[in-house]
Design an enzyme around this catalytic site. Structure first.
Site, short mmCIF file in Angstrom:
data_model
loop_
_atom_site.label_atom_id
_atom_site.label_comp_id
_atom_site.label_asym_id
_atom_site.label_seq_id
_atom_site.Cartn_x
_atom_site.Cartn_y
_atom_site.Cartn_z
N HIS A 1 0.83 -1.20 0.00
CA HIS A 1 0.00 0.00 0.00
C HIS A 1 0.88 1.26 0.00
O HIS A 1 2.07 1.20 -0.26
CB HIS A 1 -1.00 -0.04 1.15
CG HIS A 1 -1.71 -1.35 1.23
ND1 HIS A 1 -2.66 -1.76 0.31
CD2 HIS A 1 -1.56 -2.40 2.08
CE1 HIS A 1 -3.08 -2.98 0.61
NE2 HIS A 1 -2.42 -3.40 1.67
N GLU B 1 -1.71 0.37 8.19
CA GLU B 1 -0.88 -0.69 7.64
C GLU B 1 0.23 -0.12 6.77
O GLU B 1 1.38 -0.59 6.80
CB GLU B 1 -1.74 -1.65 6.81
CG GLU B 1 -0.94 -2.77 6.17
CD GLU B 1 -1.77 -3.61 5.22
OE1 GLU B 1 -1.21 -4.59 4.68
OE2 GLU B 1 -2.95 -3.30 4.99
N HIS C 1 3.04 -6.93 4.56
CA HIS C 1 1.67 -6.55 4.87
C HIS C 1 1.33 -6.85 6.33
O HIS C 1 2.11 -7.50 7.04
CB HIS C 1 0.69 -7.32 3.98
CG HIS C 1 0.70 -6.88 2.55
ND1 HIS C 1 -0.11 -5.90 2.06
CD2 HIS C 1 1.47 -7.30 1.50
CE1 HIS C 1 0.15 -5.71 0.77
NE2 HIS C 1 1.09 -6.55 0.41
N GLU D 1 1.90 -11.59 5.79
CA GLU D 1 1.00 -10.87 6.68
C GLU D 1 1.56 -11.05 8.08
O GLU D 1 1.49 -12.13 8.66
CB GLU D 1 -0.42 -11.45 6.59
CG GLU D 1 -1.08 -11.36 5.23
CD GLU D 1 -1.71 -10.00 4.95
OE1 GLU D 1 -1.52 -9.08 5.78
OE2 GLU D 1 -2.38 -9.87 3.92
#
Length: 307
Positions: free
Chosen positions: A97, A134, A189, A271
């Site tokens: 992101h 995040e 992430h 993650e």
């Protein structure tokens, strides 16, 4: 923590947690990881994510002010790669992101081709309930990794370093690794699953041959990379695999992520925890823990590249 799986003991009283995690870490060295099951494609449901993250709730769409939890800041970045075991190796680190994505909804909602279908260019990512984004987490961990990997002699490239207003899109993220002829790519992430769901998981590319996607040549080396990263992450951070996806293995195979489908070099996503769980969030917002996360991922990369 209550994590069950073939490489972990059943839940133990808190007094025995450190010993149980030590055993788990030993069980997750690459040799044991070779016995993990390959799991079928996991969709976006069940705590999964769009491009490995979910959009935050409306109250968490803007990046928070700089975190007050950075009790340990990233070290200075070397001006150039040094000499070491990774000299001549290229590692691409993909901080998931972008902190500015929320300002560019039209751009990030644009559909791009991911081989199997079309999908949004990117998302804003998720956030903790307190508003720690995040995108801020991923940049911090990525920068810490760069310092560690360059000390090992690697040439480290980023897909973005907070130096662009939004993006890049998931297809461009894949192209960056491809054009760099990277020896390994890791996308950082943190998940946005339900409260009470905990742990990390590494996402591996499934076999895809459609459109511009042809993952056949990278499935095996990407799995080897993912196993090394997962094993080192357990050992260094003390975290255990996700208790809500992956069946306790810490490995999940997916065919719906453009960043993996379009890669022509070994690549995985990680993650690092669930931002929507208060216990995981306490780790993710800790600078000291983020340093451990960076070290664990980096050591997994080093192990993979050294063979």
């Amino acid at each position: 923590m209550s994590y069950l799986g073939p490489d972990f003991d059943p839940p133990q009283p808190r007094r025995g947690r450190r010993r149980a995690l030590t055993v788990a870490a030993a069980a997750l060295v690459p040799g044991a990881l070779l016995g993990w099951l390959v799991y079928a494609t996991v969709g976006d449901g069940g705590g999964g994510s769009g491009e490995a993250a979910v959009r935050p709730s409306p109250g968490n769409t803007r990046p928070a002010a700089p975190s007050t939890h950075d009790d340990e800041k990233p070290g200075p970045t070397p001006s150039a790669p040094g000499t070491g075991p990774l000299t001549g190796k290229v590692v691409v680190v993909d901080p998931g992101h972008n902190p500015g994505n929320f300002r560019h909804t039209a751009e990030i909602n644009r559909q791009v081709d991911i081989g199997t279908n079309r999908k949004e260019c990117d998302t804003t990512g998720t956030a903790t309930d307190a508003g720690y984004p995040e995108a801020e987490f991923t940049l911090d961990v990525a920068r810490r990794m760069r310092t560690l990997l360059e000390k090992q002699g690697a040439t480290v490239k980023f897909t973005q370093d907070g130096d662009r207003p939004w993006g890049p899109c998931v297809d461009e993220r894949a192209r960056i690794g491809n054009k760099a002829h990277a020896d390994a790519v890791v996308s950082i992430h943190a998940d946005g699953a339900g409260a009470g769901q905990r742990g990390f998981h590494v996402i591996l590319p499934g076999k895809v041959s459609k459109g511009d996607a042809n993952t056949g040549p990278i499935v095996a080396p990407s799995r080897a990379l993912g196993e090394r990263v997962a094993g080192a992450f357990v050992r260094v951070t003390g975290s255990a695999p996700s208790d809500y996806v992956g069946g306790g293995t810490g490995l999940v195979t997916r065919q719906d992520l453009g960043g993996l489908n379009l890669s022509t070099v070994p690549k995985v996503f990680i993650e690092c925890g669930n931002m929507r769980d208060s216990k995981d969030a306490a780790l993710l917002t800790s600078g000291a823990w983020r340093q451990k996360a960076a070290q664990g991922i980096s050591e997994g990369i080093v192990s993979f590249l050294r063979g």
